[in-house]
Design a protein around this motif. Structure first.
Motif, PDB file in Angstrom:
ATOM      1  N   UNK A  67       0.777  -1.258   0.022  1.00 11.89           N
ATOM      2  CA  UNK A  67      -0.261   0.092  -0.182  1.00 11.89           C
ATOM      3  C   UNK A  67       0.755   1.368  -0.109  1.00 11.89           C
ATOM      4  N   UNK A  68       1.990   1.215   0.648  1.00 13.06           N
ATOM      5  CA  UNK A  68       2.665   2.417   0.711  1.00 13.06           C
ATOM      6  C   UNK A  68       3.451   3.119  -0.613  1.00 13.06           C
ATOM      7  N   UNK A  69       3.432   2.015  -1.625  1.00 10.02           N
ATOM      8  CA  UNK A  69       3.863   2.512  -2.867  1.00 10.02           C
ATOM      9  C   UNK A  69       2.849   3.452  -3.677  1.00 10.02           C
ATOM     10  N   UNK A  70       1.665   2.973  -3.208  1.00  9.27           N
ATOM     11  CA  UNK A  70       0.598   3.818  -4.372  1.00  9.27           C
ATOM     12  C   UNK A  70       0.695   5.347  -4.075  1.00  9.27           C
ATOM     13  N   UNK A  71       0.840   5.864  -5.285  1.00  5.65           N
ATOM     14  CA  UNK A  71       0.752   7.293  -5.315  1.00  5.65           C
ATOM     15  C   UNK A  71       2.345   7.798  -5.274  1.00  5.65           C
ATOM     16  N   UNK A  72       3.438   7.036  -5.154  1.00  6.16           N
ATOM     17  CA  UNK A  72       4.711   7.412  -5.058  1.00  6.16           C
ATOM     18  C   UNK A  72       5.345   7.437  -6.488  1.00  6.16           C
ATOM     19  N   UNK A  73       6.365   8.553  -6.701  1.00  6.71           N
ATOM     20  CA  UNK A  73       6.919   8.501  -8.026  1.00  6.71           C
ATOM     21  C   UNK A  73       8.145   7.743  -7.876  1.00  6.71           C
ATOM     22  N   UNK A  74       8.210   6.785  -8.894  1.00  8.74           N
ATOM     23  CA  UNK A  74       9.038   5.895  -8.802  1.00  8.74           C
ATOM     24  C   UNK A  74       9.828   5.967 -10.255  1.00  8.74           C
ATOM     25  N   UNK A  75      11.087   5.259 -10.288  1.00  4.61           N
ATOM     26  CA  UNK A  75      11.815   4.756 -11.599  1.00  4.61           C
ATOM     27  C   UNK A  75      11.870   3.148 -11.294  1.00  4.61           C
ATOM     28  N   UNK A  76      12.429   2.607 -12.283  1.00  4.29           N
ATOM     29  CA  UNK A  76      12.686   1.090 -11.921  1.00  4.29           C
ATOM     30  C   UNK A  76      13.953   0.546 -12.682  1.00  4.29           C
ATOM     31  N   UNK A  77      14.313  -0.368 -12.029  1.00  2.50           N
ATOM     32  CA  UNK A  77      15.558  -1.308 -12.698  1.00  2.50           C
ATOM     33  C   UNK A  77      15.055  -1.927 -13.745  1.00  2.50           C
ATOM     34  N   UNK A  78      15.700  -1.998 -14.883  1.00  5.98           N
ATOM     35  CA  UNK A  78      15.098  -2.748 -16.260  1.00  5.98           C
ATOM     36  C   UNK A  78      15.109  -4.119 -15.999  1.00  5.98           C
ATOM     37  N   UNK A  79      16.069  -4.825 -15.517  1.00  5.32           N
ATOM     38  CA  UNK A  79      16.145  -6.383 -15.583  1.00  5.32           C
ATOM     39  C   UNK A  79      15.453  -7.001 -14.682  1.00  5.32           C
ATOM     40  N   UNK A  90      24.038 -14.537  -6.328  1.00  8.56           N
ATOM     41  CA  UNK A  90      25.484 -13.731  -6.198  1.00  8.56           C
ATOM     42  C   UNK A  90      25.034 -12.219  -6.149  1.00  8.56           C
ATOM     43  N   UNK A  91      23.847 -12.010  -6.477  1.00 13.07           N
ATOM     44  CA  UNK A  91      23.469 -10.476  -6.558  1.00 13.07           C
ATOM     45  C   UNK A  91      23.645  -9.817  -7.989  1.00 13.07           C
ATOM     46  N   UNK A  92      23.926 -10.983  -8.992  1.00 13.03           N
ATOM     47  CA  UNK A  92      24.024 -10.527 -10.249  1.00 13.03           C
ATOM     48  C   UNK A  92      22.795 -10.818 -11.304  1.00 13.03           C
ATOM     49  N   UNK A  93      21.889 -10.252 -10.890  1.00 17.26           N
ATOM     50  CA  UNK A  93      20.464 -10.483 -11.493  1.00 17.26           C
ATOM     51  C   UNK A  93      20.477  -9.968 -12.826  1.00 17.26           C
ATOM     52  N   UNK A  94      21.162  -8.993 -13.041  1.00 15.66           N
ATOM     53  CA  UNK A  94      21.538  -8.282 -14.446  1.00 15.66           C
ATOM     54  C   UNK A  94      21.871  -9.101 -15.214  1.00 15.66           C
ATOM     55  N   UNK A  95      22.461 -10.377 -14.926  1.00 16.40           N
ATOM     56  CA  UNK A  95      22.981 -11.305 -15.828  1.00 16.40           C
ATOM     57  C   UNK A  95      22.400 -12.638 -15.773  1.00 16.40           C
ATOM     58  N   UNK A  96      21.132 -12.659 -14.989  1.00 17.36           N
ATOM     59  CA  UNK A  96      20.274 -13.793 -14.914  1.00 17.36           C
ATOM     60  C   UNK A  96      20.069 -14.218 -16.355  1.00 17.36           C
ATOM     61  N   UNK A  97      20.388 -15.595 -16.667  1.00 17.43           N
ATOM     62  CA  UNK A  97      20.040 -16.128 -18.221  1.00 17.43           C
ATOM     63  C   UNK A  97      18.713 -16.178 -18.439  1.00 17.43           C
ATOM     64  N   UNK A  98      17.754 -16.098 -17.374  1.00 17.41           N
ATOM     65  CA  UNK A  98      16.349 -16.256 -17.663  1.00 17.41           C
ATOM     66  C   UNK A  98      15.783 -14.979 -17.536  1.00 17.41           C
ATOM     67  N   UNK A  99      16.474 -13.921 -17.478  1.00 16.76           N
ATOM     68  CA  UNK A  99      16.004 -12.424 -17.294  1.00 16.76           C
ATOM     69  C   UNK A  99      15.129 -12.053 -18.502  1.00 16.76           C
ATOM     70  N   UNK A 100      14.053 -11.276 -18.241  1.00 15.97           N
ATOM     71  CA  UNK A 100      13.382 -10.325 -19.331  1.00 15.97           C
ATOM     72  C   UNK A 100      13.987  -8.772 -19.058  1.00 15.97           C
ATOM     73  N   UNK A 101      13.880  -7.990 -19.889  1.00 17.18           N
ATOM     74  CA  UNK A 101      14.395  -6.567 -19.807  1.00 17.18           C
ATOM     75  C   UNK A 101      13.340  -5.668 -20.319  1.00 17.18           C
TER      76      UNK A 101
END
Length: 319
Positions: A67-79, A90-101
């Motif tokens: 609920x606290x997100x509603x009304x918030x101005x946000x941007x977002x990581x693309x991966x 390992x914290x490298x979701x930007x290189x996840x082989x199953x990721x969408x972008x």
């Protein structure tokens, strides 16, 4: 709702149903979206792309599990990572082989009235950052990625090759870090923006040879990498920031003989970028060429591809 599609080089406007969000996702009303060089390359056929582009954005959350997100101005990581593989662990979701972008690989982009992203990808935009400036968070994060990959001591001379949108962000970011930046480019007007930020600028003519330990290729051209290699000292490092549709020819001999390190560099962490904008150490206001409504996306893409243009921004109906 209104959406922008790329198909076989054309920029099309279409009417589509509002997307339904899945559990864990937020529904976001687009406020502003920035057209970047990657979007132009997608239009030219990069990745064989056909669909809704756009990955630089700021929006307002209208639906969410939290609920606290509603009304918030946000941007977002693309991966959009799977969260379950070794890379994600390992914290490298930007290189996840199953990721969408977002707007690039199998996830519709931000150039539509409403988009969806996982809540875990979202970053709140601080009030100190003008809302139209928030579209620069994603590309500035990509610039900041350089310092996560390469150790550049403060006071070091660094060449930034390219005076486009990303090149100018990289120059300011490295300058804020404390590097002695030499920005090379073809356009006096653009280089003046770097000069105003306190950066040493040089018109690209006869480039120096083997002068720099660190060189960043942000030309966005297929010739940029070869030029960057030429400028790099033996055992120096070239950071590759150009996204180019098609093959990039490179003579590997000087890379091997001079033992030059080539570092591919893509997305970065949003935290450092937000801090730079919030503090005013990076000024993006001069990088905005024009703001056009979403319904004028075909014209906006045309303007973005015009030589000399910097950031063209699309405004959503929520503005």
């Amino acid at each position: 709702m209104l959406v922008v599609r790329l198909d076989r080089g054309s920029v099309l406007l279409r009417d589509r149903p509002k997307p339904r969000r899945s559990q864990g996702f937020a529904l976001i009303r687009l406020l502003y979206g920035g057209i970047c060089n990657t979007d132009l390359e997608l239009q030219r056929g990069y990745y064989g792309f056909s669909g809704i582009p756009g990955h630089e954005f700021v929006g307002e959350v209208v639906e969410a599990d939290t609920p606290r997100l509603i009304g918030q101005r946000v941007t977002g990581e693309i991966n959009l990572a799977c969260g379950a593989c070794d890379w994600c662990a390992r914290g490298l979701g930007r290189h996840c082989p199953k990721r969408t972008v977002l707007g690039i690989v199998k996830h519709p982009g931000a150039f539509r009235e409403f988009l969806t992203l996982p809540e875990k990808n979202l970053w709140r935009v601080p009030r100190e950052i003008p809302i139209e400036h928030a579209v620069f968070i994603e590309p500035l994060a990509a610039a900041c990625e350089i310092l996560d990959q390469v150790r550049i001591p403060k006071g070091s001379e660094v060449a930034v090759l390219g005076d486009g949108k990303l090149g100018l962000l990289i120059g300011q970011m490295l300058h804020a870090h404390g590097a002695e930046v030499h920005q090379f480019g073809h356009h006096k007007e653009k280089l003046r923006l770097a000069e105003n930020a306190g950066i040493d600028t040089r018109l690209t003519g006869k480039l120096p040879k083997a002068e720099y330990r660190w060189v960043v290729d942000a030309t966005g051209s297929s010739e940029g990498l070869a030029s960057a290699v030429q400028m790099t000292q033996p055992r120096g490092t070239v950071v590759m920031k150009s996204t180019v549709h098609g093959h990039v020819p490179i003579d590997s001999a000087p890379v091997i003989v001079n033992e030059i390190t080539l570092v591919g560099s893509r997305c970065g962490r949003f935290g450092p970028a937000i801090k730079l904008l919030q503090s005013g150490k990076v000024n993006v206001a001069p990088l905005i060429s024009e703001i056009l409504p979403l319904r004028k996306a075909p014209l906006a893409f045309q303007r973005a591809a015009t030589p000399g243009a910097l950031k063209i921004i699309l405004s959503g109906t929520g503005v």
